[in-house]
Scaffold this motif. Structure first.
Motif, PDB file in Angstrom:
ATOM      1  N   ILE B  12       4.227 -34.076  -4.487  1.00  0.00           N
ATOM      2  CA  ILE B  12       5.091 -33.544  -3.439  1.00  0.00           C
ATOM      3  C   ILE B  12       4.209 -32.684  -2.541  1.00  0.00           C
ATOM      4  O   ILE B  12       3.589 -31.730  -3.020  1.00  0.00           O
ATOM      5  N   ASP B  13       4.140 -33.032  -1.279  1.00  0.00           N
ATOM      6  CA  ASP B  13       3.284 -32.291  -0.345  1.00  0.00           C
ATOM      7  C   ASP B  13       4.119 -31.785   0.827  1.00  0.00           C
ATOM      8  O   ASP B  13       5.235 -32.233   1.043  1.00  0.00           O
ATOM      9  N   VAL B  14       3.549 -30.867   1.569  1.00  0.00           N
ATOM     10  CA  VAL B  14       4.167 -30.458   2.826  1.00  0.00           C
ATOM     11  C   VAL B  14       3.433 -31.184   3.941  1.00  0.00           C
ATOM     12  O   VAL B  14       2.198 -31.187   3.963  1.00  0.00           O
ATOM     13  N   GLY B  15       4.156 -31.831   4.809  1.00  0.00           N
ATOM     14  CA  GLY B  15       3.512 -32.593   5.874  1.00  0.00           C
ATOM     15  C   GLY B  15       4.207 -32.379   7.204  1.00  0.00           C
ATOM     16  O   GLY B  15       5.236 -31.694   7.287  1.00  0.00           O
ATOM     17  N   ASP B  16       3.642 -32.973   8.232  1.00  0.00           N
ATOM     18  CA  ASP B  16       4.262 -32.912   9.563  1.00  0.00           C
ATOM     19  C   ASP B  16       5.063 -34.175   9.812  1.00  0.00           C
ATOM     20  O   ASP B  16       4.627 -35.275   9.476  1.00  0.00           O
TER      21      ASP B  16
END
Lengths: 346, 346
Positions: B12-16
């Motif tokens: 789970i990542d934070v992305g744009d």
């Protein structure tokens, strides 16, 4: 006395058994007038379920011959309907309305209890089990409907009640056996607006229409599901009543049930897998089971005696005790919807 | 905008992502204030279920940023709760009370729909989906309970409603996750007289008691069934609420349910076999599924705003979008009951 005896799969004979006697103060002895064969009797007949060797049959009406000291709400000479299970009326399950799950109950024609396919039955817990039929001189048509109250009509009613049938609903009945046909009577009685019968047998289709079916679907399996989804504009039915007990019929019932509805199921299950994903992702519930017949009997008896329902029409074969083997064979081979057995005079 | 992105199991990542824009006149754009992680998110996190790669999260509250021309019951600046599925309010399933089965609906954080674990969401069918929160200046405690209405509290409530919980009943809740704990709130709110929590985790036991549990059973499986049957004098509970979704929890629920009762089940099912013999021979029903949260939201919101229920107490871990991976990990490792994600200012 003479009684039908189960001697193994496809071996139903008439034999002699000791005449029953009062064994407990709550007992009554009933002289059987009419008995019949249940669709569930075919499971052991065919060897698909186990059953003790010995007396059989759990549906009967008859005349009280003798009562124990604590069964004094009944009297010699009373005509009574026996629900297919006996119950004490006082355990927590009975008090909650589930007499077929009575903590002290049991069923007829098994575990040492006399069967209804015999000349007499010792009925345990008789005062809270047997339901007296008011009046006298009932017609043969009425008597046939009264014995249908012993199980098949109460079981069809349980399917409809379990499925939550209410006025105006679209109801589908999966199964055109005697219970399925009685479920149609029950659905109509509860006010269903449209009743779809899944049936491919002309005589059963005719009876279904007589009992209130408005539509007949002759397809099975996926094709039946597709036909009913099309009939309902893709919505599904408000209540699907599962009256067979096979995996295919359960799948069909879940396949046609609209979101939020409940499948009313009374078929004795054989290799049935409940489609849990339909339960969860489509919010389709499942209720039903062994009918609490003793609870339903009074209201259904009122309707029989008033001529408003006529479940005895499911009997399309009749014989006497001597013909008991043929009564089973006719149902097994689907030559008969349900077999009536005339056992004694009233 | 920034959003949580599912890149595969345990990734789970934070992305744009592109900031959402109105695409249909029924859309609204919501700027997310609070999001959270659902127990059902753990299934794909662990690789036990499939999920598209991309945005995730289906629980959120936020502020309306922009509305389409047909979503004019909402206005910029409104604080809203999003039920976890969107629905049109007019299809036959919605009209029957089953918005989570809407013929034109769907859920957030999947199939190209923005997730609630991100800075903004385009909400389809916004006028019939989002529920405006009256008033302003709500406390953080209230805000936490409002985001709990997005799914977990409505789902716990659905378990209780499905199980037919009524005043005075003995209710058992199988599962001490956030949904199970909310099912205890719901059971108490519906008037249950005794609430048995199956839990072996001290912090969850404490919260269960705070939410209304009167009894704690730490046993599992057969031992749990035996303990509860003994507590109920051999009768079983009036309603068993299955809030896990495993075969063992379903078996426990059916094992402790009294004849005639209904198991209320909301756990996403994984290898669950419904014990059909218990359904039929003990008359134990099964209802439940994906909560019709939009239907329940108004009444539960009233109770949150009045301080009568406080489901936000299930959040015992909190972070912001940067900590989203840890929000999942904490729940996966059972270090947290439920993770709150603070995303934007109100």
């Amino acid at each position: 006395m003479r009684a039908a005896i189960f001697n193994g799969p496809r071996r139903i004979d008439v034999g002699d058994r000791p005449g029953p006697a009062i064994a407990a103060p709550t007992d009554a002895i009933v002289r059987v007038v009419l008995g019949c064969v249940c669709g569930s009797d075919l499971w052991y007949y065919r060897g698909d379920s186990l059953h003790e060797l010995g007396p059989i049959g759990h549906e009967f009406i008859g005349v009280i011959e003798e009562v124990g000291s604590e069964a004094d709400t009944l009297a010699k000479g009373d005509l009574v309907v026996a629900p297919f299970t006996y119950s004490d009326g006082t355990c927590p399950h009975c008090l909650a309305g589930w007499p077929s799950n009575c903590a002290n109950g049991g069923s007829f024609g098994n575990h040492g209890i006399d069967g209804g396919q015999g000349e007499a039955v010792r009925v345990p817990l008789a005062g809270t089990t047997l339901v007296k039929v008011p009046g006298s001189g009932h017609s043969d048509e009425t008597m046939r409907s009264l014995v249908a109250l012993s199980d098949v009509m109460c079981t069809g009613h349980h399917a409809a009640v379990s499925g939550g049938v209410k006025p105006g609903m679209v109801v589908a009945v999966v199964g055109d056996g005697a219970v399925g046909l009685c479920a149609m009577i029950a659905a109509k009685r509860l006010g269903a607006g449209r009743i779809v019968a899944l049936s491919r047998h002309p005589a059963r289709q005719a009876l279904a229409r007589e009992f209130g079916a408005t539509d007949i679907v002759a397809e099975r399996g996926e094709a039946a599901t597709e036909a009913i989804m099309e009939m309902t504009g893709g919505i599904g039915v408000d209540a699907a009543l599962e009256c067979v007990g096979t995996n295919e019929s359960m799948a069909t019932a879940f396949g046609i049930a609209r979101p939020g509805s409940v499948v009313g199921a009374i078929g004795a299950p054989h290799d049935v897998v409940v489609p849990i994903n339909t339960v969860i992702f489509r919010n389709v519930g499942l209720r039903g089971g062994v009918s609490p017949a003793r609870r339903y009997l009074p209201e259904l008896m009122d309707d029989v005696l008033a001529g408003r329902i006529n479940p005895g029409r499911v009997f399309d074969f009749e014989t006497d005790l001597n013909g008991i083997a043929e009564a089973y064979a006719a149902m097994d081979e689907r030559r008969a919807i349900k077999s009536l057995v005339r056992i004694g005079a009233i």
